[in-house]
Design an enzyme around this catalytic site. Structure first.
Site, PDB file in Angstrom:
ATOM      1  N   ASP A 158     -12.310   3.274   4.511  1.00 56.11           N
ATOM      2  CA  ASP A 158     -11.838   2.600   5.718  1.00 56.11           C
ATOM      3  C   ASP A 158     -12.411   3.239   6.988  1.00 56.11           C
ATOM      4  O   ASP A 158     -12.426   2.618   8.048  1.00 56.11           O
ATOM      5  CB  ASP A 158     -10.303   2.607   5.794  1.00 56.11           C
ATOM      6  CG  ASP A 158      -9.702   1.475   4.969  1.00 56.11           C
ATOM      7  OD1 ASP A 158     -10.450   0.549   4.608  1.00 56.11           O
ATOM      8  OD2 ASP A 158      -8.492   1.532   4.682  1.00 56.11           O
TER       9      ASP A 158
ATOM     10  N   GLU B 290       4.755  -1.646  14.616  1.00 53.04           N
ATOM     11  CA  GLU B 290       5.169  -0.278  14.307  1.00 53.04           C
ATOM     12  C   GLU B 290       6.107   0.284  15.374  1.00 53.04           C
ATOM     13  O   GLU B 290       7.029   1.044  15.079  1.00 53.04           O
ATOM     14  CB  GLU B 290       3.937   0.627  14.176  1.00 53.04           C
ATOM     15  CG  GLU B 290       3.027   0.279  13.008  1.00 53.04           C
ATOM     16  CD  GLU B 290       2.108  -0.901  13.300  1.00 53.04           C
ATOM     17  OE1 GLU B 290       2.066  -1.367  14.465  1.00 53.04           O
ATOM     18  OE2 GLU B 290       1.430  -1.372  12.368  1.00 53.04           O
TER      19      GLU B 290
ATOM     20  N   SER C  30       0.815  -1.214   0.000  1.00 56.22           N
ATOM     21  CA  SER C  30       0.000   0.000   0.000  1.00 56.22           C
ATOM     22  C   SER C  30       0.852   1.269   0.000  1.00 56.22           C
ATOM     23  O   SER C  30       0.537   2.234  -0.682  1.00 56.22           O
ATOM     24  CB  SER C  30      -0.899   0.042   1.232  1.00 56.22           C
ATOM     25  OG  SER C  30      -1.882  -0.954   1.161  1.00 56.22           O
TER      26      SER C  30
ATOM     27  N   PHE D  92      -0.658   4.896  12.024  1.00 62.30           N
ATOM     28  CA  PHE D  92       0.198   3.907  12.684  1.00 62.30           C
ATOM     29  C   PHE D  92       1.645   4.379  12.851  1.00 62.30           C
ATOM     30  O   PHE D  92       2.494   3.645  13.339  1.00 62.30           O
ATOM     31  CB  PHE D  92       0.177   2.586  11.915  1.00 62.30           C
ATOM     32  CG  PHE D  92      -1.210   2.064  11.675  1.00 62.30           C
ATOM     33  CD1 PHE D  92      -2.140   2.018  12.710  1.00 62.30           C
ATOM     34  CD2 PHE D  92      -1.601   1.643  10.418  1.00 62.30           C
ATOM     35  CE1 PHE D  92      -3.429   1.558  12.487  1.00 62.30           C
ATOM     36  CE2 PHE D  92      -2.887   1.182  10.197  1.00 62.30           C
ATOM     37  CZ  PHE D  92      -3.803   1.132  11.229  1.00 62.30           C
TER      38      PHE D  92
END
Lengths: 318, 287
Positions: free
Chosen positions: A120, A61, A40, A86
């Site tokens: 989303d 992360e 992505s 994130f």
């Protein structure tokens, strides 16, 4: 709804991914880290080309940020990527302690910023990142407005700047407004001159600011447009000059009205040259699912919101 | 190679010296963390005076072994070991926690606060472990000869990031990474097993694919043996769980959570120093 745009639409993420590959060829000390979103964020391009300098940490992360610190301490240039929610929020304390405080050469390039992330929904639509990152000492913050500028920012940060920085990219295809890019850190870019008001914008809002200025000119209002990619360092001299020349500033950004570009401009002017400011941004509310353009309209991030803010401000001034 | 008697005596004396300095530094500073500093004094003596390949006159020598004190609050012990090893003058230790000092309350590598010999700023628990894994990953991929050592507190491993790193290090087969867990059974608020239990500890690390040694962290001969075995082992990252006593060496600090983050007062300072002087004489005159 999708406005009619006089510019081609380009995926900034792909421009970013290709740029990383080019930089990888030029800089053998460039390492790139991602946390399971490389297809992505498009860091996968780099990963395919330079697997020995690419680390997909999986869904970690916080570890990724510290891992980047450990790598940077060995003299490497490091880029970490994931979605902005994130990177700017989840591992925030790691960014502060392990990247910003020791001033390590780690660039945080976050994609999927703002409400235009779309379907989303709120969990993925970060509207706080610019404010959060701006609050950290040593951290520079950039919100480029189109693909050529993304390339210029990433080029500068990887090739020239030694130290931490945060870059926010969009998920969507966004308009290319630049024929030629003249990006310099700490410098705003006057895209259009004007004498009645200056619209200072960045990211996705810059093309909309240009459309708004065009519409305003048909109403007899002469609006300048400044693309302010560099939120920190901010081009205070340019902001002050625009305030002196026009006497009225409107800011536009795909961010909460708190602590983003609008706040920084207003704070700066309050100290240096008090001037009326109107902020176009998300009015301190979470997003929701929808198409990118629907959401931008719904949350007051459209050409028309800018036009409205300008006219309201001018009306009140009399 | 097992420790010769005279080496063992020397390391014990150095560890005792580190303990004395920890007590003095925290007393002079008026704050700091003596308990968890005293529990790793033996380990630091062993590492800095026998194991680590470092050059005090060239602290950033590229070929050095890297040591990250992930439990950054034990900084006084690290600073004492570094000073004794020659990274900076011992007198400087008494600037601990003062304005402008290179000896920050928690280790720093930043600008004028950079302490020679410190690899990473730590203090927020768990981060140092992950940074150490980054160093080890770079070393592993580039075939570097140096090794990475990291010291974790037992309370620290309640942090979730520690287990992220444990998992990641196994995936990347970081056998150049050795983690020491200072298992002194205590954290700031009390006993780990009351607050958030960690046992059974060794199987947890084994479950994450690490090779594990359990050893008395104050038995320098045993500790040395475990480190040597760990350095030899290949294929997995390694954890050495050291059973230790918080506040070790000072009777009234031992197993006393009050001294996790509190400096000794005047009378406590004199008593502590007296006990450690006595211990020093005992080591020196032991048969």
């Amino acid at each position: 709804m999708l406005p009619r745009l006089p510019w081609p639409l380009v995926h900034v993420r792909e421009a970013y991914g290709r740029k990383l590959v080019e930089l990888g060829r030029r800089f053998p000390d460039l390492w790139v880290l991602d946390a399971d979103l490389s297809t992505s964020t498009k860091t996968a391009f780099f990963g395919r080309e330079f697997p020995e300098r690419f680390v997909n940490v999986g869904l970690q992360e916080q570890t990724m940020v510290n891992l980047a610190a450990g790598l940077a301490l060995q003299g490497l240039r490091v880029v970490v990527s994931s979605f902005s929610v994130f990177l700017a929020l989840r591992p925030l304390e790691m960014v502060r302690q392990s990247i910003a405080y020791p001033r390590l050469n780690v660039k945080i390039v976050a994609t999927h910023g703002g409400v235009s992330v779309g379907p989303d929904g709120a969990s993925h639509q970060v509207i706080e990142d610019v404010g959060i990152m701006t609050s950290i000492p040593n951290m520079e913050v950039y919100v480029p407005c189109d693909a050529p500028e993304v390339e210029a920012v990433v080029e500068h940060l990887v090739a020239e700047r030694e130290g931490p920085a945060y870059v926010r990219l969009s998920r969507e295809r966004i308009p290319v407004v630049h024929d030629e890019v003249d990006f310099r850190p700490g410098r705003g870019e006057v895209l259009r001159d004007g004498s009645d008001v200056a619209i200072i914008s960045n990211g996705f809002m810059t093309p909309l600011a240009l459309l708004a200025a065009e519409r305003l000119s048909r109403m007899g209002i002469d609006a300048a447009v400044v693309n302010m990619t560099s939120v920190k360092p901010l081009d205070g001299d340019l902001v002050e000059r625009m305030a002196r020349e026009t006497g009225f500033i409107v800011t536009a950004e795909e961010h909460n009205i708190y602590n983003g570009l609008g706040s920084r401009v207003a704070e700066l002017l309050a100290e240096r040259y008090p001037t009326p400011v109107r902020r176009v941004g998300v009015r301190d509310t979470f997003g929701e699912s929808g198409l990118a353009w629907e959401l931008l309209d719904n949350y007051g991030l459209s050409e028309f919101s800018i036009v409205h803010a300008v006219r309201e401000g001018l009306r009140l001034r009399g | 190679m097992a420790l010769a008697a005279q080496d063992l005596r020397r390391l014990r004396l150095i560890a005792n010296e580190i303990r004395k300095l920890v007590v003095e530094m925290t007393y002079v500073a008026g704050s700091g963390h003596p308990g968890g500093s005293l529990s790793i004094a033996d380990l630091l003596a062993l590492l800095y005076f026998r194991v680590l390949r470092v050059r005090p006159e060239d602290p950033l020598w590229p070929g050095r072994d890297r040591l990250v004190l992930s439990k950054g609050h034990a900084a006084p012990a690290l600073y004492a070991a570094l000073a004794l090893r020659g990274f900076f003058p011992v007198e400087e230790l008494f600037s601990l926690r003062r304005l402008g000092s290179r000896l920050q309350g928690h280790p720093s590598i930043v600008g004028q606060h950079r302490t020679p010999g410190v690899e990473m700023c730590t203090g927020s628990l768990g981060h140092g472990f992950a940074a150490a894994a980054g160093m080890a990953l770079f070393g592993k991929r580039t075939g570097a000869p140096w090794r990475v050592f990291v010291i974790l507190g037992d309370g620290e491993i309640q942090e979730g990031i520690v287990w992220e790193v444990a998992s990641l290090a196994r995936h990347h087969c970081l056998d150049n990474l050795i983690a020491f867990v200072d298992r002194n059974m205590m954290q700031l608020d009390g006993f780990t097993e009351d607050i958030h239990s960690l046992e059974p500890l060794a199987p947890r690390w084994e479950g994450f694919g690490w090779s594990v040694w359990e050893v008395d962290g104050h038995d320098l001969a045993a500790l040395s043996e475990a480190v040597e075995e760990a350095l030899e082992a290949e294929g997995t990252p390694k954890a050495i769980i050291m059973r230790t006593v918080k506040g070790k060496g000072v009777s009234f600090m031992e197993n006393n959570p009050r001294f996790h983050g509190k400096a000794p007062k005047e009378d406590e300072y004199w008593r502590a120093l007296g006990e450690l002087e006595e211990e020093g004489r005992r080591i020196l005159h032991a048969p």
